[in-house]
Motif scaffolding. Structure first.
Motif: not given
Length: 105
Positions: A87-90, A56-57, A24-27, A72-74
């Motif tokens: 790979k999802i972003t939604e 945390n990117v 999980f890639f996030w800010t 992000v998010p991805t």
């Protein structure tokens, strides 16, 4: 420089543990906090069967760059050998992720 034609990256060797892995890639922003709820639910529902990594990117920018995280998010799903599966972003695509995860467990 990021090469956008790059093939799907494998999971970094230090994170492979023989289990499917969700990265999980996030800010710290609203869409990411919303996606985090789904990631935490997934972690609980598949407890022991799936490894969940959080990046945390802003802090883990080299890892994010390695996986071509442009939004992000991805969330990226990797199989047991570390091959990128999805790979999802939604959040609307989370059902697809859960379904794919059930297939590979």
């Amino acid at each position: 420089m990021i090469n956008l034609t790059q093939k799907k990256k494998k999971l970094l060797p230090e994170y492979i543990n023989g289990k499917p892995t969700v990265a999980f890639f996030w800010t710290d922003e609203h869409k990411c906090r919303e996606m985090e709820k789904f990631v935490n639910e997934l972690k609980e529902n598949f407890k022991g069967s799936v490894k969940v990594l959080n990046f945390n990117v802003l802090k883990d920018y080299q890892i994010a760059e390695n996986y071509l995280i442009l939004n992000v998010p991805t969330v990226i799903l990797f199989d047991r050998e570390g091959n990128q599966i999805l790979k999802i972003t939604e959040t609307k695509d989370f059902a697809k992720l859960e379904s794919k995860l059930k297939e590979i467990i």
